[in-house]
Design an enzyme around this catalytic site. Structure first.
Site, PDB file in Angstrom:
ATOM      1  CE  LYS A  24      -1.783   1.625   4.135  1.00  0.00           C
ATOM      2  NZ  LYS A  24      -1.483   3.106   4.334  1.00  0.00           N
ATOM      3  CG  ASN A  25       1.986   2.844   3.556  1.00  0.00           C
ATOM      4  OD1 ASN A  25       1.216   3.045   3.189  1.00  0.00           O
ATOM      5  ND2 ASN A  25       2.440   2.449   4.758  1.00  0.00           N
ATOM      6  NE  ARG A  95       0.388  12.190   6.659  1.00  0.00           N
ATOM      7  CZ  ARG A  95       0.711  13.103   7.277  1.00  0.00           C
ATOM      8  NH1 ARG A  95      -0.184  14.043   7.728  1.00  0.00           N
ATOM      9  NH2 ARG A  95       1.872  13.623   7.616  1.00  0.00           N
ATOM     10  CG  ASP A 119      -4.057   8.549  10.417  1.00  0.00           C
ATOM     11  OD1 ASP A 119      -4.727   7.810   9.877  1.00  0.00           O
ATOM     12  OD2 ASP A 119      -3.217   9.079   9.651  1.00  0.00           O
TER      13      ASP A 119
HETATM   14  N1  EPU Z   1       6.397  14.336  11.121  1.00  0.00           N
HETATM   15  C1  EPU Z   1       6.646  15.616  11.631  1.00  0.00           C
HETATM   16  N2  EPU Z   1       6.736  16.512  10.301  1.00  0.00           N
HETATM   17  C2  EPU Z   1       6.573  16.362   9.086  1.00  0.00           C
HETATM   18  C3  EPU Z   1       6.366  15.089   8.719  1.00  0.00           C
HETATM   19  C4  EPU Z   1       6.520  13.808   9.810  1.00  0.00           C
HETATM   20  O1  EPU Z   1       6.718  15.907  12.618  1.00  0.00           O
HETATM   21  O2  EPU Z   1       6.644  17.300   8.352  1.00  0.00           O
HETATM   22  C5  EPU Z   1       6.611  13.149  12.167  1.00  0.00           C
HETATM   23  C6  EPU Z   1       5.250  12.387  12.228  1.00  0.00           C
HETATM   24  O3  EPU Z   1       4.304  13.314  12.854  1.00  0.00           O
HETATM   25  C7  EPU Z   1       5.663  11.156  12.697  1.00  0.00           C
HETATM   26  C8  EPU Z   1       7.072  10.900  12.223  1.00  0.00           C
HETATM   27  O4  EPU Z   1       7.514  12.163  11.841  1.00  0.00           O
HETATM   28  O5  EPU Z   1       5.706  11.407  14.148  1.00  0.00           O
HETATM   29  C9  EPU Z   1       7.111   9.934  11.193  1.00  0.00           C
HETATM   30  O6  EPU Z   1       6.185  10.519  10.123  1.00  0.00           O
HETATM   31  P1  EPU Z   1       6.405  10.135   8.507  1.00  0.00           P
HETATM   32  O7  EPU Z   1       6.408  11.325   7.749  1.00  0.00           O
HETATM   33  O8  EPU Z   1       7.796   9.193   8.236  1.00  0.00           O
HETATM   34  O9  EPU Z   1       5.106   9.170   8.170  1.00  0.00           O
HETATM   35  P2  EPU Z   1       4.048   9.195   7.031  1.00  0.00           P
HETATM   36  O10 EPU Z   1       4.989   9.429   5.809  1.00  0.00           O
HETATM   37  O11 EPU Z   1       3.184  10.319   7.276  1.00  0.00           O
HETATM   38  C10 EPU Z   1       4.380   6.691   6.420  1.00  0.00           C
HETATM   39  C11 EPU Z   1       3.227   5.586   6.475  1.00  0.00           C
HETATM   40  C12 EPU Z   1       2.601   5.378   7.591  1.00  0.00           C
HETATM   41  C13 EPU Z   1       3.660   4.666   8.609  1.00  0.00           C
HETATM   42  C14 EPU Z   1       4.910   5.826   8.460  1.00  0.00           C
HETATM   43  C15 EPU Z   1       6.189   5.604   9.284  1.00  0.00           C
HETATM   44  C16 EPU Z   1       2.203   6.148   4.153  1.00  0.00           C
HETATM   45  C17 EPU Z   1       1.019   6.651   3.339  1.00  0.00           C
HETATM   46  N3  EPU Z   1       1.970   5.955   5.419  1.00  0.00           N
HETATM   47  O12 EPU Z   1       3.657   7.877   6.937  1.00  0.00           O
HETATM   48  O13 EPU Z   1       1.741   4.116   7.495  1.00  0.00           O
HETATM   49  O14 EPU Z   1       3.552   4.299   9.936  1.00  0.00           O
HETATM   50  O15 EPU Z   1       5.368   6.303   7.263  1.00  0.00           O
HETATM   51  O16 EPU Z   1       6.739   4.414   8.626  1.00  0.00           O
HETATM   52  O17 EPU Z   1       3.315   5.850   3.549  1.00  0.00           O
HETATM   53  C18 EPU Z   1      -0.112   2.640   7.693  1.00  0.00           C
HETATM   54  O18 EPU Z   1       0.362   2.290   6.509  1.00  0.00           O
HETATM   55  O19 EPU Z   1      -1.068   2.482   8.264  1.00  0.00           O
HETATM   56  C19 EPU Z   1       0.603   4.172   8.092  1.00  0.00           C
HETATM   57  C20 EPU Z   1       0.230   4.841   8.982  1.00  0.00           C
END
Ligand code: EPU
Length: 423
Positions: A24-25, A95, A119
């Site tokens: 998915k991701n 997201r 979320d």
């Molecule tokens: N963060 C910030 N500022 C930002 C971006 C992120 O503070 O500008 C923080 C977030 O709040 C969090 C941490 O950094 O505490 C990690 O966030 P990241 O940006 O790495 O995650 P994401 O890209 O929003 C993706 C996956 C998530 C997965 C995370 C971590 C997708 C669509 N989502 O989210 O997957 O948990 O990476 O590996 O790719 C899921 O599939 O159910 C899911 C939640």
């Protein structure tokens, strides 16, 4: 009226083979990347999950059409008639909608994007995405919940992320492929899904060095120089881990076709510590489990560490393991909501802030529970496999967002599990 639910009963060891679908991701980001070039791109190994449908709707609103061309094959048609506006009704549902920002800004110089919400497991800011793009010359204005992004042509920049955020790395990367000059992203995320995106971009004509490392170097090309491409989506390591966890709590012997051991190295090491036997076979993994699991301590970290998305599965396994395990969450402080649901099933867990202490019990006991998000939902199903009596899981739509027929695949391995339609 009763909503749709999944009914699970403990059924003993699982046996057979399961094919692991694409991630998915990864697929959601690959779909967004088709905004970068006119033409038809074909993705294969695409999972049949709810989020793919939502991303397809979002891209259709912007101007890229998606059509299934047989099971697992998705064609994305970009005729060049793009309107860089991502409306709230679609953005709030997923997201990964934030992933249209980089491609649209880099190619068209303007985007109007509703701010994505949080979320169930807490707030999810995008400050790092915006700071990185600002360093490349973009400006942002927030009005009425909509981010108006503008740039003439973005320019290359040296960007060091405060934290290896997956989403921020992806947005900066997909903007940088069209920037004037070279962009260096330091402390970049290294998740296998991110490398999958890099490889797709390279096959579209992008110039990227350091793929898979924490320093990505992107040499921008002229807008118009990228072309559509075909790509096979990388296997879903989180879905693979879900089947490993199911075997871990049920016992048995199962082959996971298509699963990639290299992408799950740290997790497999810890599963070995818990007593699971996992070996690589031809095109996948074989898992064997017999007897009670052993408790371990685990902390989540960015890749190559243990992914936060594995954590609900690990907590569930620890719930029936021998001993006490401490689980530390380093990414999302609020990501322990499902603990209350596991407690309803008789798990002995104390969660406080970033930590959970899990005291294993010999068996859980079935009860009605509700899935609060995708990963927690899958973990509750695994818990149901370890529980005496009936477990019913509601909130099924969360599970369908990220899992391609989890119920059918588990049933084919011998699990006593079925979907009960709304009545
Ligand atoms: N963060 C910030 N500022 C930002 C971006 C992120 O503070 O500008 C923080 C977030 O709040 C969090 C941490 O950094 O505490 C990690 O966030 P990241 O940006 O790495 O995650 P994401 O890209 O929003 C993706 C996956 C998530 C997965 C995370 C971590 C997708 C669509 N989502 O989210 O997957 O948990 O990476 O590996 O790719 C899921 O599939 O159910 C899911 C939640």
């Amino acid at each position: 009226m009763n909503e749709e639910r999944i009914l699970i009963r403990r059924a003993g060891p699982l046996h057979g083979e399961v094919v692991i679908p694409g991630a998915k991701n990864s697929v959601l980001k690959l779909m967004a990347a088709t905004l970068l070039a006119d033409g038809t791109s074909t993705l294969t190994n695409v999972p049949d999950i709810g989020d793919v449908g939502i991303m397809a709707e979002l891209l259709a609103a912007i101007g890229v059409r998606s059509e299934w061309a047989g099971a697992g094959t998705l064609r994305l048609v970009n005729d060049g008639d793009i309107s860089p506006v991502a409306p709230y009704e679609l953005v709030e549902r997923i997201r990964a909608s934030i992933n249209v920002l980089g491609p649209l800004l880099g190619r068209f110089g303007r985007v109007s994007l509703s701010l994505p919400g949080g979320d169930d497991f807490g707030s999810r800011p995008i400050d790092m995405h915006l700071r990185g793009l600002e360093a490349m010359g973009a400006t942002f204005e927030l009005q009425h919940g909509v981010v108006e992004a503008r740039a003439e042509r973005l320019h290359g920049a040296d960007i060091t992320l405060d934290f290896p955020s997956v989403g921020a790395t992806e947005n900066i990367l997909t903007a940088a492929v069209h920037a004037k000059g070279t962009t260096v992203i330091d402390n970049a995320a290294r998740e296998p899904e991110l490398s999958d995106l890099c490889n797709f971009l390279v096959s579209m004509g992008a110039q990227i060095e350091g793929i898979g490392s924490s320093t990505l170097v992107v040499h921008g090309v002229q807008p118009g120089d990228l072309h559509a491409a075909d790509h096979r989506v990388v296997a879903d390591r989180i879905q693979a881990a879900t089947y490993l966890a199911a075997v871990a709590v049920s016992g048995g012997e199962v082959t996971l076709r298509g699963a990639c051991a290299e992408h799950m190295e740290m997790l497999l090491r810890r599963f070995h510590d818990m007593g699971l036997t996992v070996t690589t076979v031809g095109d996948g993994l074989a898992v064997w489990a017999n007897g009670r699991l052993r408790s371990i301590d685990v902390a989540t970290l960015p890749y190559p560490g243990i992914a936060t998305d594995y954590k609900p599965l690990i907590v569930t396994m620890l719930s029936v393991a021998d001993g006490v395990g401490i689980v530390t969450e380093n990414l999302y402080p609020g990501r322990f909501r499902y603990v209350e649901e596991l407690q309803r099933l008789g798990a002995d867990i104390r969660a406080d802030g970033h930590h959970a202490v899990v005291r294993g019990v010999p068996h859980l006991s079935g009860a009605p529970v509700r899935a609060p998000d995708i990963r927690a939902g899958a973990a509750l199903i695994v818990a149901g496999l370890a529980a005496e009596g009936d477990t019913t899981v509601t909130g099924v739509h969360h599970i369908d967002r990220g899992y391609d027929d989890l119920v059918g695949r588990l049933a084919a391995l011998g699990a006593d599990i079925e979907r009960v339609p709304a009545s």
